[in-house]
Scaffold this active site. Sequence first.
Site, mmCIF file in Angstrom:
data_model
loop_
_atom_site.group_PDB
_atom_site.id
_atom_site.type_symbol
_atom_site.label_atom_id
_atom_site.label_comp_id
_atom_site.label_asym_id
_atom_site.label_seq_id
_atom_site.Cartn_x
_atom_site.Cartn_y
_atom_site.Cartn_z
ATOM 1 C CB SER A 1 -1.059 0.427 1.545
ATOM 2 O OG SER A 1 -1.469 -1.148 1.445
HETATM 3 N N1 SAH Z 1 -0.650 -5.360 3.980
HETATM 4 C C1 SAH Z 1 -0.249 -5.315 2.596
HETATM 5 C C2 SAH Z 1 -0.238 -5.521 1.491
HETATM 6 C C3 SAH Z 1 -1.950 -6.116 1.490
HETATM 7 S S1 SAH Z 1 -1.571 -6.651 -0.431
HETATM 8 C C4 SAH Z 1 1.989 -4.984 2.546
HETATM 9 O O1 SAH Z 1 1.976 -4.282 3.346
HETATM 10 O O2 SAH Z 1 2.455 -5.556 1.691
HETATM 11 C C5 SAH Z 1 -3.563 -8.037 -0.258
HETATM 12 C C6 SAH Z 1 -2.704 -9.156 0.225
HETATM 13 O O3 SAH Z 1 -3.945 -9.611 0.397
HETATM 14 C C7 SAH Z 1 -2.045 -10.047 -0.883
HETATM 15 O O4 SAH Z 1 -0.973 -10.263 -0.458
HETATM 16 C C8 SAH Z 1 -3.298 -11.325 -0.675
HETATM 17 O O5 SAH Z 1 -2.615 -12.220 -1.071
HETATM 18 C C9 SAH Z 1 -3.490 -11.177 0.710
HETATM 19 N N2 SAH Z 1 -4.844 -11.529 0.653
HETATM 20 C C10 SAH Z 1 -6.343 -11.462 -0.543
HETATM 21 N N3 SAH Z 1 -7.458 -11.992 -0.243
HETATM 22 C C11 SAH Z 1 -6.779 -12.899 0.802
HETATM 23 C C12 SAH Z 1 -8.016 -13.660 2.667
HETATM 24 N N4 SAH Z 1 -8.563 -14.037 1.921
HETATM 25 N N5 SAH Z 1 -7.110 -13.638 3.516
HETATM 26 C C13 SAH Z 1 -5.826 -13.692 3.327
HETATM 27 N N6 SAH Z 1 -4.871 -13.098 2.768
HETATM 28 C C14 SAH Z 1 -5.513 -13.040 1.456
#
Ligand code: SAH
Length: 204
Positions: A52
Amino acid sequence: MVEKDIKGRGIKDEKVINAMLKVKRHLFVEKKYLDKAYGDHPLPIGEGQTISQPYVVALMTEALCLRGNERVLEIGTGSGYQAAVLAEIVKEVYTIEIRKGLYEMAKERLKKLGYKNVYVKHGDGYFGWKEYSPFDAIMITASANHIPPPLLAQLKEGGRLVIPLGSTFFYQNLIVVTKQKNSFTVRELGSVLFVPMIGEASKR
Ligand code: SAH
């Protein structure tokens, strides 16, 4: 980055500002984006996912009103950057990632950086992490069209949950929910654009 994009855009919580100063974002992005690591925009982290934008990381962290002794659950570990920012502030961070490759990379990276208060799990964050619940705060860093009920259930009385809520194809509204005696108060923080939550969340 912190002066202009974090303090400059209204983030006031000293603990959040200090954590953002401490965690080096270039350690969480791919080598080819090194020169872009301190710009205020999201960046690719592999598998079509993004880290993000720093302002949004700070905004979501501030919204949880953390003091330092909390146990926090994060859904969507991604690069591990947000988990590291949280770990600089609170006692324990539990974070769940559904994509195996990203889970492995983030787990290794956080270990190398010496974070002993971050616990990383591979799985669908929709169901939370019951074993360690209830949590003082929950942060969901992928978008969904509803708040997963198991996450609300695993939130402590008086606890805060922040989520990009709305259409997973277009913009979402960043909202903070506070749990109070089985009712909830909701505050809106503005429009954001997050990658969608996959797994159970996308089936409903
Ligand atoms: N917080 C992260 C960025 C998040 S991007 C950082 O600091 O880099 C969103 C993330 O959520 C992705 O890696 C994606 O694979 C994950 N994601 C999507 N659906 C999910 C779920 N149901 N459970 C856990 N993770 C999930």
